[in-house]
Design a protein around this motif. Structure first.
Motif, mmCIF file in Angstrom:
data_model
loop_
_atom_site.group_PDB
_atom_site.id
_atom_site.type_symbol
_atom_site.label_atom_id
_atom_site.label_comp_id
_atom_site.label_asym_id
_atom_site.label_seq_id
_atom_site.Cartn_x
_atom_site.Cartn_y
_atom_site.Cartn_z
ATOM 1 N N ALA A 1 -5.991 12.114 -4.550
ATOM 2 C CA ALA A 1 -5.489 10.742 -4.451
ATOM 3 C C ALA A 1 -3.982 10.733 -4.223
ATOM 4 O O ALA A 1 -3.298 11.748 -4.370
ATOM 5 C CB ALA A 1 -5.804 9.970 -5.735
ATOM 6 N N TYR A 2 -3.452 9.576 -3.860
ATOM 7 C CA TYR A 2 -2.018 9.355 -3.994
ATOM 8 C C TYR A 2 -1.700 9.477 -5.481
ATOM 9 O O TYR A 2 -2.196 8.707 -6.302
ATOM 10 C CB TYR A 2 -1.642 7.958 -3.513
ATOM 11 N N GLN A 3 -0.871 10.445 -5.833
ATOM 12 C CA GLN A 3 -0.666 10.739 -7.244
ATOM 13 C C GLN A 3 0.105 9.645 -7.970
ATOM 14 O O GLN A 3 -0.166 9.363 -9.140
ATOM 15 C CB GLN A 3 0.026 12.090 -7.390
ATOM 16 N N GLY A 4 1.050 9.013 -7.303
ATOM 17 C CA GLY A 4 1.782 7.934 -7.953
ATOM 18 C C GLY A 4 0.927 6.691 -8.141
ATOM 19 O O GLY A 4 0.850 6.123 -9.233
ATOM 20 N N TRP B 1 5.631 12.167 -1.370
ATOM 21 C CA TRP B 1 4.247 12.287 -0.936
ATOM 22 C C TRP B 1 3.993 13.715 -0.464
ATOM 23 O O TRP B 1 4.921 14.484 -0.219
ATOM 24 C CB TRP B 1 3.937 11.305 0.211
ATOM 25 N N SER B 2 2.724 14.050 -0.342
ATOM 26 C CA SER B 2 2.308 15.321 0.248
ATOM 27 C C SER B 2 1.377 15.022 1.413
ATOM 28 O O SER B 2 0.863 13.909 1.554
ATOM 29 C CB SER B 2 1.585 16.183 -0.790
ATOM 30 N N LEU B 3 1.130 16.018 2.250
ATOM 31 C CA LEU B 3 0.169 15.822 3.339
ATOM 32 C C LEU B 3 -1.219 15.545 2.785
ATOM 33 O O LEU B 3 -1.968 14.734 3.355
ATOM 34 C CB LEU B 3 0.133 17.047 4.251
ATOM 35 N N HIS B 4 -1.586 16.202 1.678
ATOM 36 C CA HIS B 4 -2.899 15.931 1.084
ATOM 37 C C HIS B 4 -3.045 14.446 0.743
ATOM 38 O O HIS B 4 -4.117 13.862 0.954
ATOM 39 C CB HIS B 4 -3.100 16.784 -0.173
ATOM 40 N N GLU B 5 -2.001 13.867 0.202
ATOM 41 C CA GLU B 5 -2.071 12.458 -0.169
ATOM 42 C C GLU B 5 -2.224 11.560 1.053
ATOM 43 O O GLU B 5 -3.119 10.704 1.115
ATOM 44 C CB GLU B 5 -0.807 12.069 -0.950
ATOM 45 N N ASP C 1 0.836 -1.199 0.000
ATOM 46 C CA ASP C 1 0.000 0.000 0.000
ATOM 47 C C ASP C 1 0.873 1.252 0.000
ATOM 48 O O ASP C 1 2.062 1.190 0.328
ATOM 49 C CB ASP C 1 -0.922 0.002 1.220
ATOM 50 N N PRO C 2 0.308 2.414 -0.358
ATOM 51 C CA PRO C 2 1.110 3.643 -0.440
ATOM 52 C C PRO C 2 1.686 4.066 0.911
ATOM 53 O O PRO C 2 1.259 3.571 1.964
ATOM 54 C CB PRO C 2 0.099 4.679 -0.956
ATOM 55 N N PRO C 3 2.660 4.978 0.889
ATOM 56 C CA PRO C 3 3.344 5.375 2.123
ATOM 57 C C PRO C 3 2.397 5.822 3.224
ATOM 58 O O PRO C 3 1.475 6.611 2.996
ATOM 59 C CB PRO C 3 4.232 6.538 1.662
ATOM 60 N N TYR C 4 2.600 5.284 4.428
ATOM 61 C CA TYR C 4 1.924 5.680 5.667
ATOM 62 C C TYR C 4 0.408 5.437 5.653
ATOM 63 O O TYR C 4 -0.301 5.913 6.534
ATOM 64 C CB TYR C 4 2.195 7.160 5.974
#
Length: 344
Positions: free
Chosen positions: A121-124, A286-290, A27-30
């Motif tokens: 969304a998570y952009q990646g 990553w960003s905080l939004h993600e 799954d994506p980071p954090y």
């Protein structure tokens, strides 16, 4: 509110330790996908249990003082940040009776608002909270009678409207603290990519004497509205021409994520992006939004008017309060005006 899913180890606050994130390999980071089950749409609002909300009401409502936190819907006339549609009102007289109606049209993020789980969304990975995709959001679902072909509403803002964003909230008056320190010692520019480090937020909390409790709703006052009022129309127009718009805000860092995860049910500020923008100048992955929206399902509030609130907090020497915020009940909505009031 949903309990954690079976088999997930949680701490005394009922959530996994930060170092356990992401909860699932790949799954994506954090991310915390699966914490409250595959179909959860409340995210960190699951932290606002009935018991916490009741305790917040009992502990924070003492005088009955109420303060609106809403910027006017028409506060960005003509042109809005991020090319969003501005507020328009059409008034209609209903002759022959002495009666009026009106129609409002506007972008749900053009003024004080909560970012919902369909927003970013998570952009990646191109995945929203719980692993949902653009197809899940824009594809066809079932209509209200259960027939194929209706508009899908997964991750819509209506899920938050059903119980509201309600509980104990705290204000970090970062702008007021900067002034007390001498602004030259703590430079910050609302209209540049100026990050606010966690150490400054904690120093401000200590100076205020404000206790953070698990499940709180965080507000950060940066002084954005004061900075904006000090600019002339040409300067505001020039800022619109910068793409992406640069804005000051909370710093992107793992330490900031740890602190938010260990403390808050929702986060908000008076600035347009909550985190400094564009975000990837601080952290590339990553960003905080993600992480907040798509990883944890954590509401992000922007453009809150915190000026009257900050003045009352200073006068009363108290920076915690009871928050009542009712997002609009729009099935499948991306975001919503906050309709927020602080109660002391």
């Amino acid at each position: 509110m949903a309990p954690p899913a079976p088999g997930i180890k949680v701490n005394a606050d009922g959530v996994p330790d930060f170092d356990a994130l992401p909860l699932r390999e790949g799954d994506p980071p954090y991310s915390a996908w699966g914490l409250y089950g595959a179909d959860d749409e409340l995210g960190t609002l699951n932290r606002l249990t009935d018991e916490r909300v009741a305790a917040a009401a009992q502990g924070e409502i003492r005088t009955g003082k109420r303060i609106s936190l809403n910027w006017p819907l028409d506060a960005q006339p003509g042109r809005a940040f991020f090319q969003r549609a501005t507020f328009r009102q059409e008034m209609m007289a209903k002759a022959p009776l002495a009666v009026n109606d009106d129609v409002w049209t506007f972008n749900s993020q053009v003024s004080t608002q909560w970012d919902g789980l369909r927003h970013f969304a998570y952009q990646g990975a191109r995945r929203f909270y719980g692993g949902r995709t653009q197809k899940d959001i824009h594809g066809q679902g079932r209509d209200e009678d259960g027939k194929e072909g209706g508009k899908g509403t997964v991750l819509g803002i209506h899920a938050w409207a059903e119980q509201g964003i309600i509980g104990r909230a705290i204000l970090i008056d970062y702008h007021g603290w900067r002034e007390s320190q001498g602004v030259a010692a703590k430079p910050f520019d609302s209209f540049a990519t100026s990050p606010i480090p966690l150490e400054d937020l904690k120093a401000c909390l200590a100076a205020q004497g404000t206790e953070v409790k698990f499940g709180d709703i965080l507000f950060v006052r940066t002084g954005f509205h004061l900075a904006r009022s000090g600019k002339n129309p040409a300067e505001i127009w020039d800022h619109h021409e910068k793409v992406p718009h640069p804005f000051g805000g909370v710093q992107q860092s793992e330490e900031m994520l740890r602190w938010i995860w260990s403390s808050f049910a929702a986060v908000a500020g008076d600035h347009p992006t909550f985190e400094c923008w564009p975000p990837w100048t601080q952290v590339k992955e990553w960003s905080l939004h993600e992480v907040l929206l798509s990883g944890w399902g954590c509401p992000i509030g922007e453009l809150f008017d915190l000026e009257a609130l900050a003045a009352h907090c200073r006068a009363s020497k108290r920076w915690s309060f009871f928050l009542s915020s009712e997002p609009c009940y729009v099935p499948g909505g991306v975001a919503s005006p906050a309709n927020a009031v602080a109660i002391f």
